[in-house]
Structures are given as C-alpha cells and as structure tokens.
Write a protein that holds these residues in place. Structure first.
Motif, PDB file in Angstrom:
ATOM      1  N   TYR A 127     -15.562 -24.082   1.925  1.00  0.00           N
ATOM      2  CA  TYR A 127     -15.977 -22.986   2.811  1.00  0.00           C
ATOM      3  C   TYR A 127     -15.013 -22.837   4.005  1.00  0.00           C
ATOM      4  O   TYR A 127     -14.578 -21.737   4.322  1.00  0.00           O
ATOM      5  N   MET A 128     -14.725 -23.959   4.655  1.00  0.00           N
ATOM      6  CA  MET A 128     -13.967 -23.875   5.910  1.00  0.00           C
ATOM      7  C   MET A 128     -12.474 -23.646   5.682  1.00  0.00           C
ATOM      8  O   MET A 128     -11.871 -22.775   6.300  1.00  0.00           O
ATOM      9  N   ASP A 129     -11.884 -24.487   4.792  1.00  0.00           N
ATOM     10  CA  ASP A 129     -10.417 -24.490   4.693  1.00  0.00           C
ATOM     11  C   ASP A 129      -9.886 -23.464   3.702  1.00  0.00           C
ATOM     12  O   ASP A 129      -8.697 -23.152   3.712  1.00  0.00           O
ATOM     13  N   VAL A 130     -10.749 -22.991   2.828  1.00  0.00           N
ATOM     14  CA  VAL A 130     -10.281 -22.010   1.842  1.00  0.00           C
ATOM     15  C   VAL A 130     -10.858 -20.630   2.168  1.00  0.00           C
ATOM     16  O   VAL A 130     -10.120 -19.681   2.445  1.00  0.00           O
ATOM     17  N   ILE A 131     -12.195 -20.534   2.191  1.00  0.00           N
ATOM     18  CA  ILE A 131     -12.816 -19.205   2.309  1.00  0.00           C
ATOM     19  C   ILE A 131     -12.684 -18.634   3.725  1.00  0.00           C
ATOM     20  O   ILE A 131     -12.207 -17.510   3.923  1.00  0.00           O
ATOM     21  N   GLN A 132     -13.091 -19.425   4.724  1.00  0.00           N
ATOM     22  CA  GLN A 132     -13.045 -18.884   6.097  1.00  0.00           C
ATOM     23  C   GLN A 132     -11.624 -18.481   6.495  1.00  0.00           C
ATOM     24  O   GLN A 132     -11.386 -17.394   7.003  1.00  0.00           O
TER      25      GLN A 132
ATOM     26  N   THR B  49     -14.534  -9.111   0.862  1.00  0.00           N
ATOM     27  CA  THR B  49     -15.866  -9.614   1.229  1.00  0.00           C
ATOM     28  C   THR B  49     -16.744  -9.694  -0.015  1.00  0.00           C
ATOM     29  O   THR B  49     -17.432 -10.696  -0.237  1.00  0.00           O
ATOM     30  N   VAL B  50     -16.720  -8.641  -0.792  1.00  0.00           N
ATOM     31  CA  VAL B  50     -17.590  -8.596  -1.969  1.00  0.00           C
ATOM     32  C   VAL B  50     -17.218  -9.715  -2.949  1.00  0.00           C
ATOM     33  O   VAL B  50     -18.090 -10.402  -3.490  1.00  0.00           O
ATOM     34  N   ILE B  51     -15.912  -9.908  -3.144  1.00  0.00           N
ATOM     35  CA  ILE B  51     -15.480 -10.990  -4.053  1.00  0.00           C
ATOM     36  C   ILE B  51     -15.965 -12.334  -3.498  1.00  0.00           C
ATOM     37  O   ILE B  51     -16.491 -13.178  -4.231  1.00  0.00           O
ATOM     38  N   THR B  52     -15.834 -12.497  -2.183  1.00  0.00           N
ATOM     39  CA  THR B  52     -16.248 -13.770  -1.571  1.00  0.00           C
ATOM     40  C   THR B  52     -17.755 -13.971  -1.704  1.00  0.00           C
ATOM     41  O   THR B  52     -18.223 -15.081  -1.993  1.00  0.00           O
ATOM     42  N   GLN B  53     -18.514 -12.890  -1.516  1.00  0.00           N
ATOM     43  CA  GLN B  53     -19.975 -13.024  -1.683  1.00  0.00           C
ATOM     44  C   GLN B  53     -20.312 -13.439  -3.115  1.00  0.00           C
ATOM     45  O   GLN B  53     -21.198 -14.246  -3.339  1.00  0.00           O
ATOM     46  N   PHE B  54     -19.571 -12.851  -4.059  1.00  0.00           N
ATOM     47  CA  PHE B  54     -19.793 -13.193  -5.469  1.00  0.00           C
ATOM     48  C   PHE B  54     -19.488 -14.684  -5.699  1.00  0.00           C
ATOM     49  O   PHE B  54     -20.272 -15.405  -6.315  1.00  0.00           O
ATOM     50  N   VAL B  55     -18.344 -15.124  -5.176  1.00  0.00           N
ATOM     51  CA  VAL B  55     -17.947 -16.523  -5.368  1.00  0.00           C
ATOM     52  C   VAL B  55     -18.980 -17.459  -4.740  1.00  0.00           C
ATOM     53  O   VAL B  55     -19.417 -18.442  -5.354  1.00  0.00           O
TER      54      VAL B  55
ATOM     55  N   MET C 141     -22.523 -18.633   6.004  1.00  0.00           N
ATOM     56  CA  MET C 141     -21.877 -19.932   5.813  1.00  0.00           C
ATOM     57  C   MET C 141     -22.606 -21.018   6.611  1.00  0.00           C
ATOM     58  O   MET C 141     -22.853 -22.115   6.121  1.00  0.00           O
ATOM     59  N   VAL C 142     -22.975 -20.669   7.852  1.00  0.00           N
ATOM     60  CA  VAL C 142     -23.708 -21.619   8.691  1.00  0.00           C
ATOM     61  C   VAL C 142     -25.027 -21.993   8.000  1.00  0.00           C
ATOM     62  O   VAL C 142     -25.396 -23.164   7.911  1.00  0.00           O
ATOM     63  N   MET C 143     -25.715 -20.987   7.483  1.00  0.00           N
ATOM     64  CA  MET C 143     -27.005 -21.245   6.814  1.00  0.00           C
ATOM     65  C   MET C 143     -26.797 -22.092   5.560  1.00  0.00           C
ATOM     66  O   MET C 143     -27.605 -22.980   5.260  1.00  0.00           O
ATOM     67  N   ASP C 144     -25.725 -21.841   4.837  1.00  0.00           N
ATOM     68  CA  ASP C 144     -25.456 -22.647   3.634  1.00  0.00           C
ATOM     69  C   ASP C 144     -25.191 -24.102   4.024  1.00  0.00           C
ATOM     70  O   ASP C 144     -25.610 -25.021   3.326  1.00  0.00           O
ATOM     71  N   PHE C 145     -24.504 -24.308   5.144  1.00  0.00           N
ATOM     72  CA  PHE C 145     -24.246 -25.683   5.595  1.00  0.00           C
ATOM     73  C   PHE C 145     -25.574 -26.382   5.918  1.00  0.00           C
ATOM     74  O   PHE C 145     -25.755 -27.550   5.599  1.00  0.00           O
ATOM     75  N   PHE C 146     -26.492 -25.651   6.566  1.00  0.00           N
ATOM     76  CA  PHE C 146     -27.802 -26.255   6.856  1.00  0.00           C
ATOM     77  C   PHE C 146     -28.514 -26.620   5.549  1.00  0.00           C
ATOM     78  O   PHE C 146     -29.111 -27.680   5.422  1.00  0.00           O
ATOM     79  N   GLU C 147     -28.422 -25.720   4.584  1.00  0.00           N
ATOM     80  CA  GLU C 147     -29.074 -25.962   3.283  1.00  0.00           C
ATOM     81  C   GLU C 147     -28.432 -27.195   2.623  1.00  0.00           C
ATOM     82  O   GLU C 147     -29.149 -28.049   2.088  1.00  0.00           O
TER      83      GLU C 147
END
Ligand code: B12
Length: 337
Positions: free
Chosen positions: A160-165, A189-195, A229-235
C-alpha cells in the motif's frame, strides 16, 4: 460581510479580480474567460482557507502547486504573484485585524522554498512497475504486478505505502505537469480501486479484536483512497471497521456513529478547501454526548505540509499516513483480544 459570506457568494469578487488582473478580458474567448475565472475562483478559495486559519503554509503550498501546474501552460510566476496581490487587496476590507496583519506579513515570493512533501525520492523505484501499468491503462498488468510482489513476500502494508500510494502521488504530478489527462488520473484511481478490492480476502482473514473504527472523507471531498487505505490498515490490525466513503454530510456521520458505536472515528480531507467542513464535523461529533467516549483522529494532505495545522481541528489525534494512523489509534484506545 465576512469570509463565510464571500465563500457563499463569490462570483462578483471573481469578476472584480479578473478585471484588475486582465483588463483586456472582454477580448478573450468565452472558453478562455471561463478557465481564467475558474483559476481565480480556486485561488480565492485556497487563500480564504489560509486566512481563516491564519496559516501561511496553506497559501504558500497552494502557490507552489499553482506555479508548477500553470508552467505547463506557459503561464509565468509574475502573473500569479500579481493575482495574489489583487486577491489580498480585495479581501482586506472583509478581514479581522488579526487576519489583516497575517495577510500583510505574508510574502509569497520569499516563502516558496519550503520543502515539498510529495517530491518522490529518485532512489525509490519499487513502485515503477505498478506506475507503468497505470500509465499503460492496463488493469490486468497492474494486478499481475501486485500479485507478483505478494508472491515474492511483500507484506500488504508495504504494498500500500511503497507501491500504491507513491504511484498515485506520481500520477498527481503527471496530471499537474500536463503529461496525462484528468481521465487518465480517474482511470489510475479506478484500476487501483480494482486492485485493492482483490486484496480484501487477505485483509478480512486477519484476526479481529473488540475495537471498532468508523471512517469517512468529509465535506465535498472526492479523494477517497487515502482514508480507504487507513481503514484497511485498521482492518489488517484486527479492528472492526466501517468505511463510509467520501462526500458524507457531518450529521450522517454522527447518526451512523450512534448506531455503530465506534471507539475511533477517522476523518480525512485532501483539498485544503475542506478544512472548514472537517472542523464542523469534529464539532458536531463533540456536541453529541452519546459519543463522548469516541476518539477522533484526522489526516489527509493539507496536514502533511504543516505539522501543526491539525491542531486547529480539535481532534484527539493526527497521523501523516496509514502506518502512523495505527500507532496513534493504538495509543488512544487499548485493544483487548
Ligand atoms: C486520484 C486523484 C483524484 C481522483 C480521486 C478519485 C477518488 N475516488 O479518490 C479524482 C480524479 C476524482 C481527482 C479530482 C481532483 N483532484 Co485529485 N488527485 C488524485 C491523486 C492523483 C491521488 C490521490 C490519492 O489517492 N493519493 C494516494 C493516497 C493513499 O494518499 P493520501 O491521500 O495522501 O493519503 C495518505 C495520507 O494523507 C494519510 N491520510 C489520508 N486521510 C487520512 C485520514 C486519517 C484519519 C489519517 C490518520 C491519515 C490520513 O494516510 C493516507 C495513507 O497513507 C492526487 C495526487 C496526490 N498527491 O495524492 C491528486 C490531487 C490530490 N488532486 C488534485 C486536484 C487539483 C484535483 C482536482 C481539483 C482537479 C483534478 N485533478 O481533476 C479535482 C478535485 C475534485 C474534488 N472536487 O475534490 C491535486 C490537489 C492539489 C492541491 N493544491 O491540494 C493533487 C495533489 C494532484 C496534483 N499533484 O496536483 N483527483
């Protein structure tokens, strides 16, 4: 009349500013005029946000961004400095004494040397393959890159941090410097949401504890990947999360929180013009006594430029990225397995 009134009814001021900056405006095409007005309107809003919060960094960073962006259209700095002078003069009659003093001491031209937090270190290359896939507009390629990284042992947080962000920050630069279009930015954005969606089976498989987080982007904000991304990290860290997306009215966040009873509410903005909405949202949560136990943490790009800016919002915590959000969240609520 004060700045709030101007925010609600600004077209007369946009027109007045246009007439001073470009006395020849009547000879321009309608399309050109609309673009010029749009830039003035946007600059006016950013300037007012900086003045209301007595925060120079908000205004300086905006001008640095504007200079970079408009240089792709051959628009010179001097015109922009002139725009700043004209906007300042026009706003002065509507300001408090403290705001006037602040604006009079603000020297944009002198201040443009502040380090840009989004400049990507050239040695950072791990994101390049993913960025290439985004630029190739190729969803399958993007997914392959990510799956390969995961197979090679990269953990989700690093991905998430080093590649996507980082890739998305670069996409922003490419749009800003006119190398790609808004549509390309949307597609990235759409591709990233899909990934990201393909990662959820892994994310949801993590062991859970009893703490809950509610997340949302406030006001009219449309940028939603940062808070997601923040919410996914919490999850990933075992919290039970509900992510409402962006553009949520404050009262809906409060109503949802009353039902969900989170331990933490995480709020995000990306454009500084939404700072006022964030303040309102935090105040509204604070006003609801049935949410007294809830901790509020905030984040987003305006707070990356100025490490003290988050203090004006009145939240319990702030973090500059998803990794730090977990640290701050962990300090605010004690987890029990
Ligand atoms: C994708 C994108 C869009 C998409 C958003 C779609 C969507 N569904 O999200 C679309 C195309 C809609 C869009 C529109 C616009 N965008 Co845009 N966009 C971007 C882009 C490329 C990526 C945003 C992103 O996802 N970043 C990646 C995430 C992971 O990073 P992040 O948001 O910083 O989040 C991290 C931290 O900030 C923090 N954080 C964030 N929220 C929270 C919350 C909490 C509680 C905590 C603790 C931490 C935290 O943690 C996150 C994870 O580590 C950025 C470039 C950039 N620098 O980010 C431009 C960017 C933000 N956009 C910009 C602009 C100008 C616009 C537009 C005005 C014009 C345009 N380009 O079309 C419109 C405005 C729309 C609107 N009304 O809001 C500018 C903003 C410049 C400025 N002065 O502020 C940027 C910086 C591009 C640029 N370089 O010029 N955009």
């Amino acid at each position: 009349m004060n700045l709030d009134d101007i925010k609600n009814d600004k077209e007369w001021l946009v027109q007045e500013i246009l007439e001073v900056i470009n006395p020849d405006y009547k000879n321009r095409s309608q399309t050109h005029l609309e673009k010029e007005k749009r830039d003035i309107r946007y600059t006016l809003l950013f300037t007012m946000e900086g003045i209301e919060n007595i925060n120079a960094t908000l205004i300086i960073n905006y001008y640095r961004w504007l200079i970079d962006t408009l240089s792709a259209y051959n628009i010179k700095k001097d015109i922009l400095f002139k725009m700043h002078r004209v906007i300042s003069e026009k706003l002065l009659p509507y300001l408090s004494e403290a705001q006037k003093t602040f604006l009079e001491h603000l020297d944009i031209e002198q201040s443009l040397t502040i380090k840009d937090p989004f400049k990507i270190d050239e040695k950072h290359t791990v994101h390049k393959l993913y960025l290439d896939a985004l630029l190739n507009k190729n969803r399958e390629q993007a997914l392959q890159v990510v799956n390969q990284y995961l197979e090679d042992g990269m953990d989700l947080k690093t991905l998430y941090m080093d590649v996507i962000q980082i890739s998305l920050y670069e996409i922003g630069y490419l749009w800003q410097t006119k190398k790609i279009t808004v549509a390309d930015e949307h597609l990235a954005t759409v591709i990233t949401q899909f990934v990201i969606a393909t990662l959820y089976p892994k994310i949801f498989a993590m062991q859970k504890h009893d703490k809950k987080v509610l997340g949302a982007g406030v006001g009219k904000e449309l940028h939603e990947i940062g808070i997601r991304m923040v919410m996914d990290f919490f999850e990933i860290d075992g919290y039970q999360t509900q992510y409402l997306g962006c553009n949520i009215p404050p009262k809906e966040i409060v109503a949802y929180a009353l039902d969900f009873q989170p331990d933490i509410i995480a709020l995000s903005i990306t454009l500084p013009i939404h700072i006022g909405d964030m303040k309102k949202t935090v105040a509204m949560i604070r006003d609801e006594t049935r949410l007294d136990h809830v901790k509020i943490i905030i984040g987003g790009q305006p707070f990356l430029h100025d490490t003290a800016l988050h203090n004006i919002i009145g939240a319990d915590g702030f973090a500059k990225n998803a990794v730090d959000a977990l640290k701050v969240g962990g300090q605010l609520v004690a987890k029990t397995a």
